[in-house]
Scaffold this active site. Structure first.
Site, PDB file in Angstrom:
ATOM      1  N   GLY A  73       0.811  -1.217   0.000  1.00 53.81           N
ATOM      2  CA  GLY A  73       0.000   0.000   0.000  1.00 53.81           C
ATOM      3  C   GLY A  73       0.846   1.269   0.000  1.00 53.81           C
ATOM      4  CG  ASN A 153      -5.634   3.932   8.665  1.00 54.17           C
ATOM      5  OD1 ASN A 153      -5.992   4.850   7.924  1.00 54.17           O
ATOM      6  ND2 ASN A 153      -4.630   4.056   9.501  1.00 54.17           N
ATOM      7  CD  GLN A 181      -7.411  -0.665   7.223  1.00 53.19           C
ATOM      8  OE1 GLN A 181      -8.221  -1.508   7.617  1.00 53.19           O
ATOM      9  NE2 GLN A 181      -6.147  -0.690   7.598  1.00 53.19           N
ATOM     10  CB  SER A 201      -1.808  -3.415   1.029  1.00 48.42           C
ATOM     11  OG  SER A 201      -0.753  -4.092   1.676  1.00 48.42           O
ATOM     12  N   GLY A 202      -1.959  -6.668  -0.001  1.00 47.33           N
ATOM     13  CA  GLY A 202      -2.304  -8.062   0.290  1.00 47.33           C
ATOM     14  C   GLY A 202      -2.525  -8.385   1.760  1.00 47.33           C
ATOM     15  CG  HIS A 203      -0.187  -6.568   5.129  1.00 47.69           C
ATOM     16  ND1 HIS A 203      -0.250  -6.139   6.436  1.00 47.69           N
ATOM     17  CD2 HIS A 203       0.116  -5.484   4.398  1.00 47.69           C
ATOM     18  CE1 HIS A 203       0.021  -4.834   6.479  1.00 47.69           C
ATOM     19  NE2 HIS A 203       0.252  -4.417   5.244  1.00 47.69           N
ATOM     20  CB  THR A 239      13.169  -9.835 -10.447  1.00 53.29           C
ATOM     21  OG1 THR A 239      14.250  -9.533 -11.333  1.00 53.29           O
ATOM     22  CG2 THR A 239      12.743 -11.283 -10.622  1.00 53.29           C
ATOM     23  CB  CYS A 326      -1.014   8.113  20.366  1.00 58.06           C
ATOM     24  SG  CYS A 326      -0.555   8.102  22.051  1.00 58.06           S
TER      25      CYS A 326
END
Ligand SMILES: *Cc1c(COP(=O)(O)O)cnc(C)c1O
Length: 390
Positions: A73, A153, A181, A201-203, A239, A326
Site C-alpha cells: 500500500g 484505518n 482498508q 495491499s495483500g496483508h 524482478t 500515538c
C-alpha cells in the site's frame, strides 16, 4: 499450556489464509524461474502473474492491463502522489487530499510540498466524513490530483467515494483512492465510482505482506516511480515477487467472494461490541455509526490512556491498538481524531478493536468480560477520574 490469544487488530495486518500459503509455496523453490526468461520455467511464472492480475482486476471491476503489482500500500500511494504530480506539472501543481489519510499519503503529500507543489487538506465532520461539496469547492484550474481514502484505518468511516468520484471526473481531474482498508471488506467497483487510481495491499485481506497493487485506469497520466527493467509493461521495474503476487491473487479472489456472508457476520459482532462497550460511562464511539467498515470498533474511554488499556489487554492475550498514531515514542494525539474535533485530552483514551475471519462470538464475549473491568481499574487509579466514576 499456550496462552490464549484473541487477535483484534486485523486493520494492522491479517494472517495469510491457508489456501494462500499453499498456492505460494511452489513459487519459492520448485517454480523459481524468472518471469522474463524465455524457457518454460520462466514462462510458467509469467502465466501465474497474469492469472493473479486477472483476479485482482475482477475483484474491483477493472481490466487486467490496468493492474500493476507493487510492494504494498505504501508504494502504491507514493507512486500515485509522485507519479501523478510530476506527470502533470504543465497543467498545475495543486493537489487535494484529506486530513485523515494514512501516513503513506500524508507524508508523500508533505514531501511534494517541499518540492513546490501545493496541497489542500480537506476537513472532515465529527464522523470522519469528507463532503463531496467540499471537494468541488477546493478544485482549481491548476488542480492535478484528488485523493480521498475509501475507508479510514483508525475509525473505519467509509467515504462517499462514488459521489466524490463523479465530482472529480466532471472536472477532468485524476481521482485516486487509498482502498487498502476497503478491498476484501466492502464491494468495490472502480468503473461505477469513477476511480482513476486505487491502492490495495495483500496483508490487509488475508494475503502476504510486502505485496500490493495499483490500479491505473487506461489513459491516466502518471510517471514511473521505480525505474529499471521492463517488468509490469515497463511501468514498475524489478524482478517480480512471484510468490507474493500469486498469494495476493488467491487472497483477493477468496476474500472478495466471501464479503456478502462474512460482512453480515462481522457487523453483528461489531455492533454487539459497540453496544456493550458504550454501556461503560463516559465512553464514545469514534467514526460513523453505520457507514463504517464491518470489522472496526473504535471507542474512547475518558480519563484514561489507550496505552494503559492495551498493556492490560495484552496480559489477557487480547491484541488491540490505540487506533492512533500515538505510540510509546510520540505523545502526539491521533491526527484522525483531531481532524474529527475530538479534544486532545480525551483522544488519548481511544482503543481500536478490528475483528476478522477467525473472530468468534466467544472472543467477543471474552473481550466484553475483560475490557470493562480494565477501564474500571485504570479509572480507579487515575487522578483525572471524577469521584462518581471511581
Ligand atoms: C496499511 C495501510 C497502508 C500501508 O500499506 P502497506 O502495505 O503496509 O504499505 C496504506 N493505507 C492504509 C489506509 C492502510 O491501512
Amino acid at each position: 499450556m499456550d496462552k490464549k490469544i484473541v487477535y483484534m487488530d486485523h486493520a494492522a495486518t491479517t494472517y495469510a489464509a491457508p489456501e494462500v500459503v499453499e498456492a505460494m509455496l511452489p513459487y519459492f523453490s520448485e517454480k523459481f524461474g524468472n518471469p522474463s526468461s524465455v524457457y518454460s520455467i520462466g514462462q510458467e511464472n509469467k502465466a501465474a502473474i497474469d492469472e493473479a492480475r486477472a483476479k485482482v482486476a475482477a475483484a474491483i471491476n477493472a481490466d487486467p492491463n490496468e493492474i500493476y503489482f507493487t510492494a504494498g500500500g505504501s508504494e502504491s500511494d507514493n507512486w500515485v502522489f509522485k507519479g501523478a504530480a510530476f506527470a502533470n506539472t504543465r497543467k498545475g501543481k495543486h493537489i487535494i487530499t484529506t486530513a485523515v489519510e494514512h501516513h503513506a499519503v500524508l507524508h508523500a503529500a508533505e514531501w511534494l510540498q517541499s518540492q513546490g507543489f501545493e496541497v489542500t487538506y480537506l476537513p472532515v465532520d465529527k464522523y470522519g466524513m469528507v463532503s463531496p461539496a467540499d471537494v468541488e469547492k477546493a478544485i482549481r484550474p491548476d488542480t492535478i490530483l484528488v485523493s480521498v481514502m475509501y475507508a479510514n484505518n483508525e475509525v473505519g468511516t467509509i467515504q462517499p467515494i462514488a459521489e466524490i468520484g463523479a465530482v472529480v471526473r466532471a472536472h477532468g481531474i485524476s481521482f485516486h483512492t487509498d482502498a487498502v482498508q476497503a478491498v476484501g471488506h466492502v464491494p468495490i467497483d472502480v468503473k461505477a465510482a469513477c476511480i482513476d487510481m486505487l491502492s490495495l495491499s495483500g496483508h490487509k485481506f488475508y494475503g502476504p505482506k510486502g505485496v500490493g497493487a495499483l490500479y491505473i485506469r487506461q489513459g491516466v497520466r502518471i510517471q514511473n516511480l521505480i525505474h529499471g527493467g521492463a517488468q509490469e509493461s515497463k511501468h514498475r521495474a524489478g524482478t517480480e515477487n512471484v510468490p507474493g503476487i500469486v498469494g495476493l491473487g488467491v487472497a483477493i479472489e477468496r476474500t472478495v467472494r466471501a464479503i456478502p456472508q462474512e460482512s453480515v457476520r462481522l457487523i453483528a459482532m461489531r455492533d454487539s461490541l459497540i453496544a456493550e462497550l458504550l454501556r461503560i460511562p463516559a465512553s464514545h464511539l469514534n467514526g460513523h455509526p453505520v457507514k463504517r467498515l464491518p470489522n472496526n470498533v473504535n471507542i474512547t474511554f475518558e480519563y484514561i490512556e489507550g496505552e494503559g488499556i492495551l498493556l492490560l489487554l495484552n496480559t489477557f492475550g487480547i491484541c488491540a491498538s490505540t487506533g492512533s498514531a500515538c505510540n510509546s515514542v510520540s505523545l502526539e494525539p491521533s491526527h484522525v481524531l483531531t481532524a474529527m474535533g475530538v479534544s486532545h485530552e480525551i483522544s488519548h483514551g481511544s482503543v481500536r478493536l478490528t475483528i476478522g475471519e477467525r473472530t468468534t462470538d466467544a472472543d467477543v464475549a471474552y473481550v466484553l468480560e475483560k475490557l470493562p473491568a480494565i477501564v474500571r481499574r485504570l479509572r480507579s487509579m487515575s487522578p483525572l477520574t471524577p469521584q462518581e466514576l471511581k
